[in-house]
Write a protein that holds these residues in place. Structure first.
Motif, PDB file in Angstrom:
ATOM      1  N   THR A  53      44.197  -9.870 -52.007  1.00 39.95           N
ATOM      2  CA  THR A  53      44.279 -10.264 -53.414  1.00 39.95           C
ATOM      3  C   THR A  53      45.325  -9.426 -54.149  1.00 39.95           C
ATOM      4  OG1 THR A  53      41.927 -10.811 -53.352  1.00 39.95           O
ATOM      5  CG2 THR A  53      42.936 -10.574 -55.517  1.00 39.95           C
ATOM      6  N   LEU A  54      46.084 -10.079 -54.998  1.00 39.95           N
ATOM      7  CA  LEU A  54      47.073  -9.365 -55.801  1.00 39.95           C
ATOM      8  C   LEU A  54      46.398  -8.279 -56.633  1.00 39.95           C
ATOM      9  CD1 LEU A  54      49.141 -12.391 -57.158  1.00 39.95           C
ATOM     10  CD2 LEU A  54      49.521 -11.086 -55.064  1.00 39.95           C
ATOM     11  N   SER A  55      47.060  -7.150 -56.740  1.00 38.60           N
ATOM     12  CA  SER A  55      46.494  -6.055 -57.529  1.00 38.60           C
ATOM     13  C   SER A  55      47.371  -5.758 -58.734  1.00 38.60           C
ATOM     14  CB  SER A  55      46.350  -4.791 -56.670  1.00 38.60           C
ATOM     15  OG  SER A  55      47.609  -4.169 -56.478  1.00 38.60           O
ATOM     16  N   ASP A  56      46.768  -5.193 -59.746  1.00 39.94           N
ATOM     17  CA  ASP A  56      47.494  -4.848 -60.964  1.00 39.94           C
ATOM     18  C   ASP A  56      48.566  -3.807 -60.681  1.00 39.94           C
ATOM     19  OD1 ASP A  56      47.569  -5.187 -63.950  1.00 39.94           O
ATOM     20  OD2 ASP A  56      47.244  -3.030 -63.865  1.00 39.94           O
ATOM     21  N   ASP A  57      48.298  -2.865 -59.771  1.00 40.70           N
ATOM     22  CA  ASP A  57      49.294  -1.844 -59.433  1.00 40.70           C
ATOM     23  C   ASP A  57      50.543  -2.467 -58.825  1.00 40.70           C
ATOM     24  OD1 ASP A  57      47.821   0.280 -60.364  1.00 40.70           O
ATOM     25  OD2 ASP A  57      46.909   0.746 -58.446  1.00 40.70           O
ATOM     26  N   GLU A  58      50.351  -3.450 -57.959  1.00 38.96           N
ATOM     27  CA  GLU A  58      51.510  -4.136 -57.384  1.00 38.96           C
ATOM     28  C   GLU A  58      52.364  -4.759 -58.482  1.00 38.96           C
ATOM     29  OE1 GLU A  58      51.081  -6.305 -53.389  1.00 38.96           O
ATOM     30  OE2 GLU A  58      49.125  -6.556 -54.341  1.00 38.96           O
ATOM     31  N   GLY A  59      51.707  -5.446 -59.402  1.00 40.60           N
ATOM     32  CA  GLY A  59      52.442  -6.080 -60.490  1.00 40.60           C
ATOM     33  C   GLY A  59      53.169  -5.069 -61.351  1.00 40.60           C
ATOM     34  N   THR A  60      52.544  -3.916 -61.571  1.00 39.90           N
ATOM     35  CA  THR A  60      53.169  -2.879 -62.390  1.00 39.90           C
ATOM     36  C   THR A  60      54.445  -2.372 -61.741  1.00 39.90           C
ATOM     37  OG1 THR A  60      51.033  -2.201 -63.296  1.00 39.90           O
ATOM     38  CG2 THR A  60      52.834  -0.616 -63.432  1.00 39.90           C
ATOM     39  N   TYR A  61      54.381  -2.027 -60.458  1.00 37.55           N
ATOM     40  CA  TYR A  61      55.561  -1.490 -59.785  1.00 37.55           C
ATOM     41  C   TYR A  61      56.677  -2.528 -59.710  1.00 37.55           C
ATOM     42  CZ  TYR A  61      52.137   2.007 -58.364  1.00 37.55           C
ATOM     43  OH  TYR A  61      51.150   2.970 -58.357  1.00 37.55           O
ATOM     44  N   LEU A  62      56.310  -3.793 -59.475  1.00 41.36           N
ATOM     45  CA  LEU A  62      57.338  -4.825 -59.397  1.00 41.36           C
ATOM     46  C   LEU A  62      57.924  -5.105 -60.776  1.00 41.36           C
ATOM     47  CD1 LEU A  62      58.755  -6.670 -57.379  1.00 41.36           C
ATOM     48  CD2 LEU A  62      57.103  -8.443 -57.948  1.00 41.36           C
ATOM     49  N   ALA A  63      57.096  -5.088 -61.807  1.00 42.30           N
ATOM     50  CA  ALA A  63      57.609  -5.295 -63.166  1.00 42.30           C
ATOM     51  C   ALA A  63      58.536  -4.149 -63.572  1.00 42.30           C
ATOM     52  CB  ALA A  63      56.442  -5.422 -64.147  1.00 42.30           C
ATOM     53  N   GLN A  64      58.202  -2.927 -63.173  1.00 41.75           N
ATOM     54  CA  GLN A  64      59.080  -1.798 -63.471  1.00 41.75           C
ATOM     55  C   GLN A  64      60.400  -1.921 -62.706  1.00 41.75           C
ATOM     56  OE1 GLN A  64      56.041   1.085 -62.465  1.00 41.75           O
ATOM     57  NE2 GLN A  64      55.914   1.792 -64.580  1.00 41.75           N
ATOM     58  N   ALA A  65      60.325  -2.411 -61.454  1.00 38.36           N
ATOM     59  CA  ALA A  65      61.555  -2.654 -60.696  1.00 38.36           C
ATOM     60  C   ALA A  65      62.400  -3.726 -61.370  1.00 38.36           C
ATOM     61  CB  ALA A  65      61.207  -3.067 -59.265  1.00 38.36           C
ATOM     62  N   TRP A  66      61.743  -4.769 -61.903  1.00 43.23           N
ATOM     63  CA  TRP A  66      62.450  -5.820 -62.636  1.00 43.23           C
ATOM     64  C   TRP A  66      63.148  -5.241 -63.861  1.00 43.23           C
ATOM     65  CZ3 TRP A  66      61.445  -7.451 -67.668  1.00 43.23           C
ATOM     66  CH2 TRP A  66      62.088  -8.612 -68.082  1.00 43.23           C
ATOM     67  N   ALA A  67      62.477  -4.334 -64.563  1.00 40.03           N
ATOM     68  CA  ALA A  67      63.081  -3.706 -65.741  1.00 40.03           C
ATOM     69  C   ALA A  67      64.328  -2.921 -65.355  1.00 40.03           C
ATOM     70  CB  ALA A  67      62.059  -2.795 -66.424  1.00 40.03           C
ATOM     71  N   VAL A  68      64.275  -2.222 -64.213  1.00 43.96           N
ATOM     72  CA  VAL A  68      65.453  -1.486 -63.732  1.00 43.96           C
ATOM     73  C   VAL A  68      66.583  -2.465 -63.427  1.00 43.96           C
ATOM     74  CG1 VAL A  68      66.346  -0.057 -61.858  1.00 43.96           C
ATOM     75  CG2 VAL A  68      64.119   0.464 -62.852  1.00 43.96           C
ATOM     76  N   GLN A  69      66.278  -3.561 -62.753  1.00 41.59           N
ATOM     77  CA  GLN A  69      67.302  -4.558 -62.429  1.00 41.59           C
ATOM     78  C   GLN A  69      67.926  -5.161 -63.675  1.00 41.59           C
ATOM     79  OE1 GLN A  69      65.451  -7.491 -59.918  1.00 41.59           O
ATOM     80  NE2 GLN A  69      65.784  -6.322 -58.044  1.00 41.59           N
ATOM     81  N   GLN A  70      67.113  -5.370 -64.699  1.00 39.68           N
ATOM     82  CA  GLN A  70      67.587  -6.011 -65.926  1.00 39.68           C
ATOM     83  C   GLN A  70      68.233  -5.029 -66.900  1.00 39.68           C
ATOM     84  OE1 GLN A  70      67.388  -9.417 -66.457  1.00 39.68           O
ATOM     85  NE2 GLN A  70      66.720  -9.441 -64.318  1.00 39.68           N
ATOM     86  N   GLY A  71      68.290  -3.757 -66.541  1.00 41.53           N
ATOM     87  CA  GLY A  71      68.872  -2.759 -67.427  1.00 41.53           C
ATOM     88  C   GLY A  71      68.014  -2.445 -68.632  1.00 41.53           C
ATOM     89  N   ARG A  72      66.696  -2.659 -68.523  1.00 39.54           N
ATOM     90  CA  ARG A  72      65.787  -2.416 -69.646  1.00 39.54           C
ATOM     91  C   ARG A  72      65.194  -1.016 -69.634  1.00 39.54           C
ATOM     92  NH1 ARG A  72      63.257  -6.986 -72.161  1.00 39.54           N
ATOM     93  NH2 ARG A  72      64.310  -8.929 -71.633  1.00 39.54           N
ATOM     94  N   GLY A  73      65.689  -0.141 -68.774  1.00 39.11           N
ATOM     95  CA  GLY A  73      65.140   1.200 -68.672  1.00 39.11           C
ATOM     96  C   GLY A  73      64.349   1.364 -67.394  1.00 39.11           C
ATOM     97  N   LEU A  74      63.482   2.366 -67.376  1.00 43.17           N
ATOM     98  CA  LEU A  74      62.725   2.698 -66.176  1.00 43.17           C
ATOM     99  C   LEU A  74      61.391   1.974 -66.090  1.00 43.17           C
ATOM    100  CD1 LEU A  74      63.362   6.542 -65.941  1.00 43.17           C
ATOM    101  CD2 LEU A  74      64.384   4.731 -64.559  1.00 43.17           C
ATOM    102  N   ALA A  75      61.038   1.210 -67.102  1.00 39.28           N
ATOM    103  CA  ALA A  75      59.761   0.501 -67.078  1.00 39.28           C
ATOM    104  C   ALA A  75      59.833  -0.679 -68.025  1.00 39.28           C
ATOM    105  CB  ALA A  75      58.608   1.436 -67.466  1.00 39.28           C
ATOM    106  N   HIS A  76      58.928  -1.636 -67.832  1.00 35.57           N
ATOM    107  CA  HIS A  76      58.923  -2.809 -68.697  1.00 35.57           C
ATOM    108  C   HIS A  76      58.267  -2.522 -70.038  1.00 35.57           C
ATOM    109  CE1 HIS A  76      55.206  -2.587 -66.539  1.00 35.57           C
ATOM    110  NE2 HIS A  76      54.701  -3.731 -66.951  1.00 35.57           N
ATOM    111  N   TYR A  77      57.645  -1.359 -70.176  1.00 27.81           N
ATOM    112  CA  TYR A  77      57.170  -0.843 -71.455  1.00 27.81           C
ATOM    113  C   TYR A  77      57.656   0.605 -71.556  1.00 27.81           C
ATOM    114  CZ  TYR A  77      54.167  -4.927 -72.005  1.00 27.81           C
ATOM    115  OH  TYR A  77      53.707  -6.212 -72.164  1.00 27.81           O
ATOM    116  N   THR A  78      57.109   1.351 -72.458  1.00 29.49           N
ATOM    117  CA  THR A  78      57.492   2.748 -72.598  1.00 29.49           C
ATOM    118  C   THR A  78      57.185   3.507 -71.314  1.00 29.49           C
ATOM    119  OG1 THR A  78      56.992   2.649 -74.972  1.00 29.49           O
ATOM    120  CG2 THR A  78      57.190   4.840 -73.974  1.00 29.49           C
ATOM    121  N   TYR A  79      58.203   4.158 -70.738  1.00 31.69           N
ATOM    122  CA  TYR A  79      57.975   4.962 -69.538  1.00 31.69           C
ATOM    123  C   TYR A  79      57.327   6.278 -69.956  1.00 31.69           C
ATOM    124  CZ  TYR A  79      58.845   7.964 -65.553  1.00 31.69           C
ATOM    125  OH  TYR A  79      58.684   8.838 -64.508  1.00 31.69           O
TER     126      TYR A  79
END
Length: 550
Positions: free
Chosen positions: A65-91
């Protein structure tokens, strides 16, 4: 005329004694053939690698089952790819960012080819790269620690095919990437050529592992024991000093980063590294691991439900190697992995400690190696005893028959259990409710750009790709209570929301989050996917239902 040759007399020359072989250091055996130049090693390692990748990769998006931690790390990776900083919210310095920076690099090609496919289930495929590298490093480390070929292969199979490893290695966890770096560090530390740059490289790899997941710090003593045993006596102090210096210098880049940003120490209006460390060290404990009423015991049960062989067998193997250290060559060679198992077990046994489900990932390769090493040690001791007894010829076949019978008995116990666990991983669809919820929110909501919805991070990127605004539109549910940058956009609290997706994670943690708890209480389910405790409810806030989604 005949000539007669003088009689030749031969005198027997007494045989000269052969020079004694050069004595080897106690506890060391001859270095194994290099993996890249050994056809037998390459064939065995390659065959096992194919089997591991098939088992790990088949059905990887649907189980576990998908876990919230997985989504968090992938969303933070997405933020890095998009140039939004180190996290999709405040790091906020919850973990060093190197882990999801690596995830961003691994997922760059598939996300570039298909941006909408960067969701947790589909991006789990990047973990196959990590698993492949780690599995090969387990085999290489086993050979460098003087395990016979069959035992190194056994360790690799234990690490890659155990149902517990299959479940945890598929998930996008920082621990899996950190383990890869730690295994590289151990391989460099145990290099048979003993070059100084190998030890410096081991220090750099260890630092990368710690900066990927800080909990790898507890394994460093075992790494330096391995380095001590495999370094040259004349350069040992220099090699260890260089390794420690390299590890420390790279490790200190993290607090230096916080210092340069003015976020090393607490202050008004900003997050700090000190607060992040303080939070991690003061998290409520999950209780003693052997207390049946504790959360830690529940985590232990979940591990043993997946597989009893690797955790319990690995602990037994570590104990055997520690007890026989003084007279067993194999035990001395595996001192580092055995110490790693002992340290990780001791940390898990803390009465008031916090024990997450992914904690055992850091121990999996070492449990596999010490279990394989324990089997090799016992096998070697039994065979040596048989040779010393100088059995009669007609008993020789009997002893090999007995060895084969013992191996078959072990296989008869392990294979059915692993077959059941791996079959579940290859056939079960645990993530159908998540896919259904994602589809509903992507197709049934009329104006996603103006809709605000609370979700767990396993669904966050799905909804971003579906057109919801990242941050103020689709909100990671923790941030509705814990991030001032989000709460200031919700002046009326739960009344400013349209939907809340009550997944098991959201329902479990809502008790400590007032806004999330109120949103669930003041909402009605409009769609439910799955049944029981695993169900996912899409709940519409009552004020939004009366006025329509904004």
């Amino acid at each position: 005329m005949t000539s007669t040759l003088p009689a030749v007399t031969t005198q027997k020359v007494p045989a000269q004694p052969r020079p004694a072989p050069e004595a080897r250091p106690a506890g060391r055996t001859s270095p194994p053939e290099r993996l890249r130049s050994s056809r037998s090693d390459l064939l065995l390692c390659g065959a096992l690698l194919v089997a591991i990748l098939v088992v790990q990769g088949w059905n990887i998006a649907d189980y576990p089952t998908l876990s919230d931690d997985e989504g968090t790390y992938l969303a933070q990776a997405w933020a890095v790819q998009q140039g939004r900083g180190l996290a999709h919210y405040t790091y906020w310095y919850d973990h060093p960012p190197l882990g999801w920076i690596q995830i961003a690099l691994l997922s760059w090609i598939p996300s570039a080819l298909s941006p909408g496919s960067m969701t947790v289930g589909s991006m789990r495929v990047i973990m196959l790269v990590v698993t492949a590298v780690s599995a090969v490093l387990v085999y290489a480390l086993g050979r460098r620690l003087s395990l016979p070929r069959w035992a190194a292969g056994l360790g690799m199979a234990l690490f890659g095919l155990s149902p517990l490893a299959v479940v945890l290695s598929r998930e996008i966890f920082l621990d899996n990437i950190a383990v890869m770096w730690l295994l590289l560090a151990f391989c460099l530390a145990a290099s048979p050529s003993r070059h100084l740059w190998h030890h410096f490289g081991a220090g750099l790899a260890a630092a990368a592992g710690v900066l990927t997941k800080e909990t790898m710090l507890v394994v460093l003593p075992a790494l330096f024991v391995t380095m001590w045993r495999h370094s040259h006596r004349d350069t040992r102090k220099f090699a260890l000093t260089g390794a420690v210096t390299a590890c420390a210098l790279i490790g200190f880049s993290y607090p230096l980063f916080a210092l340069l940003k003015g976020e090393l120490l607490p202050g008004a209006g900003h997050v700090s590294l000190w607060d992040g460390i303080k939070y991690q060290m003061s998290r409520p404990g999950s209780g003693f691991i052997l207390d049946r009423a504790s959360g830690s015991y529940g985590v232990l049960r979940s591990w043993l439900y997946c597989d009893r062989v690797l955790p319990l067998g690995g602990l037994a193997g570590a104990l055997l190697l520690i007890v026989t250290w003084r007279w067993s060559v194999t035990a001395r060679a595996l001192a580092g992995p055995a110490l790693a198992v002992a340290v990780l077990a001791a940390v898990a046994m803390r009465p008031g400690g916090y024990l997450p489900a992914m904690y055992i990932i850091g121990a999996l390769p070492f449990l596999a190696l010490v279990l394989a090493g324990g089997a090799a040690s016992v096998t070697h001791a039994v065979l040596r005893r048989w040779r010393e007894e100088d059995e009669k010829r007609f008993l020789t076949g009997g002893r090999y028959t007995l060895a084969a019978a013992l191996a078959l008995a072990a296989g008869a116990y392990v294979v059915p259990h692993w077959y059941d666990g791996d079959r579940t991983a290859l056939t079960a669809d645990a993530n159908k409710p998540y896919r259904q919820a994602s589809t509903w929110l992507s197709t049934r909501v009329e104006n996603p750009r103006r809709t605000r919805v609370l979700v767990d991070d396993a669904l966050w990127l799905d909804l971003v790709h579906a057109g919801y605004r990242p941050g103020p539109g689709v909100i990671w549910f923790y941030k509705a209570d814990l991030d001032p940058a989000v709460t200031k956009t919700m002046p009326h609290g739960w009344r400013d929301l349209d939907y809340v997706v009550a997944s098991p994670t959201v329902r479990r943690d809502a008790k400590d989050l007032p806004n999330v708890r109120a949103a669930i209480r003041h909402s009605d389910p409009v769609a439910t996917f799955g049944t029981g405790d695993d169900r996912i409810e899409i709940r519409q806030i009552r004020t939004a239902a009366a006025g329509g989604a904004r």
